[in-house]
Design a protein around this motif. Structure first.
Motif, PDB file in Angstrom:
ATOM      1  N   MET A  91      -3.421  17.139   1.440  1.00 19.52           N
ATOM      2  CA  MET A  91      -3.358  15.822   2.062  1.00 19.52           C
ATOM      3  C   MET A  91      -3.256  15.988   3.565  1.00 19.52           C
ATOM      4  O   MET A  91      -2.831  17.027   4.069  1.00 19.52           O
ATOM      5  CB  MET A  91      -2.195  14.994   1.525  1.00 19.52           C
ATOM      6  CG  MET A  91      -0.812  15.552   1.810  1.00 19.52           C
ATOM      7  SD  MET A  91       0.503  14.354   1.396  1.00 19.52           S
ATOM      8  CE  MET A  91       0.006  13.797  -0.209  1.00 19.52           C
ATOM      9  N   ASP A  97      -2.702   9.228   3.944  1.00 24.39           N
ATOM     10  CA  ASP A  97      -2.677   9.572   2.521  1.00 24.39           C
ATOM     11  C   ASP A  97      -1.278   9.327   1.993  1.00 24.39           C
ATOM     12  O   ASP A  97      -0.283   9.735   2.611  1.00 24.39           O
ATOM     13  CB  ASP A  97      -3.048  11.048   2.318  1.00 24.39           C
ATOM     14  CG  ASP A  97      -4.481  11.345   2.718  1.00 24.39           C
ATOM     15  OD1 ASP A  97      -5.313  10.420   2.680  1.00 24.39           O
ATOM     16  OD2 ASP A  97      -4.763  12.505   3.077  1.00 24.39           O
ATOM     17  N   GLU A 101       0.637   9.094  -4.648  1.00 24.56           N
ATOM     18  CA  GLU A 101      -0.495   9.424  -5.514  1.00 24.56           C
ATOM     19  C   GLU A 101      -0.308  10.775  -6.207  1.00 24.56           C
ATOM     20  O   GLU A 101      -1.039  11.095  -7.148  1.00 24.56           O
ATOM     21  CB  GLU A 101      -1.790   9.476  -4.690  1.00 24.56           C
ATOM     22  CG  GLU A 101      -2.104   8.213  -3.895  1.00 24.56           C
ATOM     23  CD  GLU A 101      -2.572   7.068  -4.768  1.00 24.56           C
ATOM     24  OE1 GLU A 101      -2.765   7.271  -5.982  1.00 24.56           O
ATOM     25  OE2 GLU A 101      -2.748   5.952  -4.224  1.00 24.56           O
ATOM     26  N   CYS A 154     -12.492  12.561   1.691  1.00 25.37           N
ATOM     27  CA  CYS A 154     -11.074  12.265   1.477  1.00 25.37           C
ATOM     28  C   CYS A 154     -10.255  13.552   1.453  1.00 25.37           C
ATOM     29  O   CYS A 154     -10.552  14.494   0.699  1.00 25.37           O
ATOM     30  CB  CYS A 154     -10.890  11.503   0.170  1.00 25.37           C
ATOM     31  SG  CYS A 154      -9.174  11.020  -0.149  1.00 25.37           S
ATOM     32  N   LEU A 156      -7.210  13.838   0.418  1.00 21.34           N
ATOM     33  CA  LEU A 156      -6.271  13.839  -0.707  1.00 21.34           C
ATOM     34  C   LEU A 156      -7.005  14.280  -1.971  1.00 21.34           C
ATOM     35  O   LEU A 156      -7.765  13.517  -2.568  1.00 21.34           O
ATOM     36  CB  LEU A 156      -5.672  12.443  -0.877  1.00 21.34           C
ATOM     37  CG  LEU A 156      -4.522  12.280  -1.879  1.00 21.34           C
ATOM     38  CD1 LEU A 156      -3.374  13.215  -1.552  1.00 21.34           C
ATOM     39  CD2 LEU A 156      -4.050  10.834  -1.911  1.00 21.34           C
TER      40      LEU A 156
END
Length: 317
Positions: A91, A97, A101, A154, A156
């Protein structure tokens, strides 16, 4: 150990206390055993001083400091070398982020059997100047790689441990890690919609130039993935085809010249025919490509110093 979180960072002193505290709360709430590797990519602000203070207070925090700025991919690669968790999660350090999650990303690997799970920032909190080019880049990458992900960029993501131990991240290849995993033989690649938060501190370290480098890296990766171990298959094939085209053209020109001489046709020089030079050039290019294929076979694909970075300090409580 359940989870290793690898966080590459550059000049993020303001966000680090909040980020590490948030990660710790999530891990404790879910009873995960964990470690966090903070990889300082040559920060020029007070990030390293903040990291030292945080590491001293929490034994789960560990840190690496580069002597200078190398980039996100090298930071991830070195972090992966030290990570020991069953699941490795990456991350960004800018708090865009969400650590909330992490449990779902972990369970998708351990319970659902995915090798890689990529976050999808479906509702991005970025200006249109970043979102539109990113969508175009993701579309091209998706079509070229055959991997049905919406957001390759992304930061993450979660990986099964043997995935990150089997791949090498260099240059700016962090955008294409799902493709690296695919080339390494890991086929179960999933996606999860994740929260994307507005930047709270600092500013983005990436500009539009990363789109150009991203496409170049994609082309490089596609070539290396398909022909890295057999470059002669590409260069040799191209060289042979071009040489044969030139040879056939030259034979045709020579035959036409002999026929003209045998039938008392007007005498012309072979060099008067432009196809003579085309065939000669094609044969030369074909030969060069063929030799290039041989040289590429002799040159080692992996330079032993490609991932050699000057690590100044490692804090491992």
């Amino acid at each position: 150990m359940d989870i290793s979180v690898v966080v590459p960072l550059f000049n993020e002193e303001e966000s680090l206390p909040e980020l590490t505290g948030w990660i710790d709360r999530v891990m404790r709430a879910n009873a995960f055993s964990y470690e966090v590797w903070l990889v300082d990519d040559g920060s020029t602000d007070g990030s390293w001083g903040v990291i030292q203070q945080l590491v001293a207070k929490n034994e789960c925090l560990k840190a690496i400091k580069f002597q200078r700025n190398y980039g996100k991919s090298p930071a991830l690669n070195v972090g992966f070398q030290y990570a020991e968790g069953d699941v490795i999660i990456t991350m960004d350090a800018d708090l865009q982020d969400s650590p909330d999650e992490i449990p779902d990303l972990y369970r998708m690997i351990m319970d659902q059997g995915y090798d890689v799970v990529s976050g999808w920032k479906k509702n991005r909190k970025d200006p249109i100047g970043k979102t539109l080019p990113s969508k175009f880049f993701n579309f091209v990458t998706r079509k070229a790689s055959g991997i049905e992900l919406h957001d390759f960029n992304c930061g993450l993501k979660s990986y099964r441990r043997n995935v990150i131990k089997s791949i090498e991240v260099y240059g700016d290849m962090h955008r294409h890690m799902p493709l690296l995993a695919k080339w390494a033989g890991f086929q179960k690649i999933g996606e999860k919609v994740v929260e994307h938060r507005a930047r709270k501190y600092g500013y983005s370290k990436f500009g539009l130039s990363r789109l150009v480098t991203g496409f170049l890296d994609l082309l490089s990766l596609m070539f290396v993935g398909k022909f890295g171990k057999r470059p002669m298959h590409l260069f040799g094939t191209m060289g042979t085809v071009m040489f044969l085209i030139g040879l056939v053209t030259a034979v045709y020109i020579g035959t036409a010249k002999v026929y003209a001489l045998a039938n008392d046709m007007p005498k012309t020089l072979v060099t008067d025919n432009p196809w003579f030079f085309i065939s000669l050039t094609t044969m030369i290019l074909g030969s060069l490509l063929f030799v290039t294929g041989f040289l590429a076979e002799l040159v080692a694909r992996s330079n032993p110093d490609r991932n050699h970075y000057l690590v100044e300090t490692v804090l491992d409580a």
